[in-house]
Motif scaffolding. Structure first.
Motif, PDB file in Angstrom:
ATOM      1  N   THR A 119      12.556  11.397   4.744  1.00 54.62           N
ATOM      2  CA  THR A 119      12.852  11.886   3.390  1.00 54.62           C
ATOM      3  C   THR A 119      13.260  10.723   2.487  1.00 54.62           C
ATOM      4  OG1 THR A 119      13.562  14.039   4.236  1.00 54.62           O
ATOM      5  CG2 THR A 119      14.325  13.415   2.040  1.00 54.62           C
ATOM      6  N   GLU A 120      14.127   9.864   3.022  1.00 60.82           N
ATOM      7  CA  GLU A 120      14.560   8.699   2.244  1.00 60.82           C
ATOM      8  C   GLU A 120      13.393   7.751   1.988  1.00 60.82           C
ATOM      9  OE1 GLU A 120      17.128   4.662   3.019  1.00 60.82           O
ATOM     10  OE2 GLU A 120      17.783   6.494   4.037  1.00 60.82           O
ATOM     11  N   GLY A 121      12.585   7.518   3.034  1.00 62.04           N
ATOM     12  CA  GLY A 121      11.448   6.603   2.886  1.00 62.04           C
ATOM     13  C   GLY A 121      10.454   7.101   1.861  1.00 62.04           C
ATOM     14  N   LEU A 122      10.164   8.407   1.876  1.00 57.66           N
ATOM     15  CA  LEU A 122       9.221   8.970   0.913  1.00 57.66           C
ATOM     16  C   LEU A 122       9.759   8.840  -0.504  1.00 57.66           C
ATOM     17  CD1 LEU A 122       6.563  10.456   0.478  1.00 57.66           C
ATOM     18  CD2 LEU A 122       7.786  12.613   0.817  1.00 57.66           C
ATOM     19  N   ALA A 123      11.054   9.069  -0.682  1.00 56.80           N
ATOM     20  CA  ALA A 123      11.659   8.921  -2.013  1.00 56.80           C
ATOM     21  C   ALA A 123      11.593   7.471  -2.479  1.00 56.80           C
ATOM     22  CB  ALA A 123      13.105   9.400  -1.985  1.00 56.80           C
ATOM     23  N   ARG A 124      11.861   6.535  -1.556  1.00 53.44           N
ATOM     24  CA  ARG A 124      11.835   5.122  -1.916  1.00 53.44           C
ATOM     25  C   ARG A 124      10.423   4.676  -2.328  1.00 53.44           C
ATOM     26  NH1 ARG A 124      13.783   3.401   2.509  1.00 53.44           N
ATOM     27  NH2 ARG A 124      11.901   2.614   3.516  1.00 53.44           N
ATOM     28  N   VAL A 125       9.431   5.117  -1.549  1.00 53.21           N
ATOM     29  CA  VAL A 125       8.049   4.765  -1.873  1.00 53.21           C
ATOM     30  C   VAL A 125       7.627   5.420  -3.186  1.00 53.21           C
ATOM     31  CG1 VAL A 125       5.654   5.119  -1.150  1.00 53.21           C
ATOM     32  CG2 VAL A 125       7.328   4.299   0.493  1.00 53.21           C
ATOM     33  N   GLY A 126       8.155   6.624  -3.438  1.00 54.13           N
ATOM     34  CA  GLY A 126       7.833   7.287  -4.696  1.00 54.13           C
ATOM     35  C   GLY A 126       8.253   6.460  -5.899  1.00 54.13           C
ATOM     36  N   VAL A 127       9.433   5.861  -5.822  1.00 52.83           N
ATOM     37  CA  VAL A 127       9.895   4.999  -6.913  1.00 52.83           C
ATOM     38  C   VAL A 127       8.962   3.803  -7.067  1.00 52.83           C
ATOM     39  CG1 VAL A 127      11.757   3.516  -7.722  1.00 52.83           C
ATOM     40  CG2 VAL A 127      12.300   5.711  -6.672  1.00 52.83           C
ATOM     41  N   ASP A 151       0.860  -1.180   0.000  1.00 49.10           N
ATOM     42  CA  ASP A 151       0.000   0.000   0.000  1.00 49.10           C
ATOM     43  C   ASP A 151       0.899   1.233   0.000  1.00 49.10           C
ATOM     44  OD1 ASP A 151      -1.894   1.946   0.303  1.00 49.10           O
ATOM     45  OD2 ASP A 151      -2.955   0.990   1.971  1.00 49.10           O
ATOM     46  N   TYR A 152       1.393   1.587  -1.169  1.00 50.03           N
ATOM     47  CA  TYR A 152       2.361   2.663  -1.268  1.00 50.03           C
ATOM     48  C   TYR A 152       1.745   4.040  -1.032  1.00 50.03           C
ATOM     49  CZ  TYR A 152       4.984  -1.163  -3.331  1.00 50.03           C
ATOM     50  OH  TYR A 152       5.591  -2.376  -3.545  1.00 50.03           O
ATOM     51  N   GLU A 153       0.445   4.188  -1.307  1.00 54.13           N
ATOM     52  CA  GLU A 153      -0.228   5.453  -1.025  1.00 54.13           C
ATOM     53  C   GLU A 153      -0.234   5.723   0.474  1.00 54.13           C
ATOM     54  OE1 GLU A 153      -1.286   7.602  -3.215  1.00 54.13           O
ATOM     55  OE2 GLU A 153      -0.819   6.362  -4.957  1.00 54.13           O
ATOM     56  N   ALA A 154      -0.595   4.698   1.260  1.00 58.60           N
ATOM     57  CA  ALA A 154      -0.613   4.853   2.715  1.00 58.60           C
ATOM     58  C   ALA A 154       0.789   5.070   3.257  1.00 58.60           C
ATOM     59  CB  ALA A 154      -1.252   3.622   3.372  1.00 58.60           C
ATOM     60  N   ALA A 155       1.769   4.381   2.678  1.00 59.41           N
ATOM     61  CA  ALA A 155       3.148   4.554   3.120  1.00 59.41           C
ATOM     62  C   ALA A 155       3.610   5.984   2.875  1.00 59.41           C
ATOM     63  CB  ALA A 155       4.061   3.572   2.401  1.00 59.41           C
ATOM     64  N   ALA A 156       3.311   6.508   1.682  1.00 59.48           N
ATOM     65  CA  ALA A 156       3.707   7.883   1.370  1.00 59.48           C
ATOM     66  C   ALA A 156       3.035   8.868   2.313  1.00 59.48           C
ATOM     67  CB  ALA A 156       3.351   8.211  -0.079  1.00 59.48           C
ATOM     68  N   ALA A 157       1.756   8.635   2.618  1.00 59.54           N
ATOM     69  CA  ALA A 157       1.029   9.535   3.525  1.00 59.54           C
ATOM     70  C   ALA A 157       1.669   9.544   4.914  1.00 59.54           C
ATOM     71  CB  ALA A 157      -0.433   9.124   3.611  1.00 59.54           C
ATOM     72  N   ALA A 158       2.087   8.359   5.388  1.00 55.30           N
ATOM     73  CA  ALA A 158       2.724   8.276   6.707  1.00 55.30           C
ATOM     74  C   ALA A 158       4.071   8.996   6.709  1.00 55.30           C
ATOM     75  CB  ALA A 158       2.892   6.816   7.125  1.00 55.30           C
ATOM     76  N   TRP A 159       4.855   8.805   5.652  1.00 52.94           N
ATOM     77  CA  TRP A 159       6.138   9.507   5.573  1.00 52.94           C
ATOM     78  C   TRP A 159       5.932  11.019   5.504  1.00 52.94           C
ATOM     79  CZ3 TRP A 159       9.763   6.956   7.427  1.00 52.94           C
ATOM     80  CH2 TRP A 159      10.081   5.646   7.070  1.00 52.94           C
ATOM     81  N   GLN A 160       4.897  11.466   4.781  1.00 53.40           N
ATOM     82  CA  GLN A 160       4.619  12.892   4.680  1.00 53.40           C
ATOM     83  C   GLN A 160       4.222  13.474   6.032  1.00 53.40           C
ATOM     84  OE1 GLN A 160       1.716  12.713   1.556  1.00 53.40           O
ATOM     85  NE2 GLN A 160       3.237  12.894  -0.083  1.00 53.40           N
ATOM     86  N   ARG A 161       3.459  12.707   6.821  1.00 52.57           N
ATOM     87  CA  ARG A 161       3.096  13.181   8.164  1.00 52.57           C
ATOM     88  C   ARG A 161       4.338  13.271   9.050  1.00 52.57           C
ATOM     89  NH1 ARG A 161      -1.001   9.411   7.633  1.00 52.57           N
ATOM     90  NH2 ARG A 161      -0.278   8.148   9.394  1.00 52.57           N
TER      91      ARG A 161
END
Length: 321
Positions: free
Chosen positions: A222-230, A200-210
């Motif tokens: 920052t690294e986690g959000l970039a990784r999920v973005g890929v 669930d990459y959408e939820a992962a990105a939302a958590a990293w953004q929070r």
């Protein structure tokens, strides 16, 4: 070592509940518990080896942000040589955790692992680092020498990703010599890693953004959000078509960006960097800026301490100036 996990592959535990399999699982669990009760020596175990169930799987995998986890999916009758891994877990003194999954006691979990890692046989052994799977071998356990070499490679990958903690539970003598285990991850970090692991990459990105909203200096977020973005960008992408499109149109920036993501996810880091550097050298204006921005994001995913990033940064500066 086998090839890296295909783009977007994750350890997805979601799916329908099979009541027949559930009954078989419970029966097998009871049998394992009876055997353990009848063998006092087996109850002592090792602090670096744990039995993994559906209930404990997420917790075990989340611990891979602190220390590497090696998952061993085994089945009775196909576990000849499995003791080598347990012996190596003790030999390495807590530098990784060995999690053993009984395929007969945990059929749903076993099926998810087999499908996620695209395996065809047991035993199936994979390392988990920061929630990301790295298949090691299937079908037969290695010798102690081969296993030691594989585990050393896993530890090198973990160190490159900043995972250097140790498994809690070593005896006092080992604990005195061991490095302290990394602290547990913050709640939002754990939430993001668990969501990414479930696909669930959408939820992962939302958590990293929070997490970043709470602390903009949070480098791990920052690294986690970039990784999920890929992972979000390559999810559902047809590998062959994307590569063919990039090969046919080297000046199509969008096609090259997709191909660079696929290179990175496939473990071809230098190819990804060189592909985007080529776009920067050949283009100008918005196209050049898009390639430069994308390349900087991939630098974040790989990590500033990686020598390949340092080399590519130098090449990028030359290309720009």
């Amino acid at each position: 070592m086998t090839q890296p996990t295909p783009p977007g592959a994750g350890l997805n535990l979601r799916g329908a509940v099979d009541l027949g399999a559930l009954a078989a699982r419970n029966s097998r669990r009871e049998e394992v518990a009876r055997r353990a009760a009848a063998d006092p020596a087996a109850q002592q175990g090792s602090p670096f080896v744990v039995d993994v169930t559906e209930d404990t799987f997420t917790e075990v995998v989340q611990s891979s942000v602190s220390f590497p986890v090696v998952l061993d999916l085994w089945a009775e009758g196909y576990d000849t040589g499995a003791e080598v891994l347990a012996q190596l877990a003790d030999e390495f003194g807590g530098r990784f955790l060995l999690g053993r999954v009984d395929a007969q006691a945990e059929p749903a979990l076993a099926q998810s692992l087999v499908q996620s890692l695209q395996a065809r046989a047991v035993p199936l052994v994979a390392a988990i680092v920061k929630g990301q799977p790295l298949p090691l071998f299937t079908g037969a356990y290695p010798s102690a020498e081969e296993g030691r070499a594989l585990l050393e490679e896993v530890l090198r990958v973990a160190e490159a990703n900043g995972v250097t903690g140790r498994v809690p539970g070593a005896d006092e003598a080992a604990a005195d010599a061991a490095e302290p285990a990394a602290p547990p991850p913050p709640p939002l970090h754990a939430e993001a890693e668990a969501a990414a692991l479930a696909g669930d990459y959408e939820a992962a990105a939302a958590a990293w953004q929070r997490a970043l909203a709470a602390d903009p200096r949070d480098a791990a977020a920052t690294e986690g959000l970039a990784r999920v973005g890929v992972l979000r960008r390559v999810q559902g992408v047809d590998l062959a078509q994307a590569r063919a499109a990039a090969a046919a149109a080297p000046d199509d920036v969008a096609a090259q960006l997709v191909a660079a993501d696929l290179d990175l996810v496939g473990g071809h880091v230098e190819d990804a960097f060189e592909r985007l550097l080529g776009v920067v050298r050949r283009s100008a204006g918005e196209d050049r800026d898009a390639a430069r921005t994308h390349l900087l994001e991939l630098f974040t995913v790989v990590g500033a301490g990686d020598p390949r990033v340092a080399a590519a940064r130098t090449a990028l500066s030359r290309a720009l100036f």
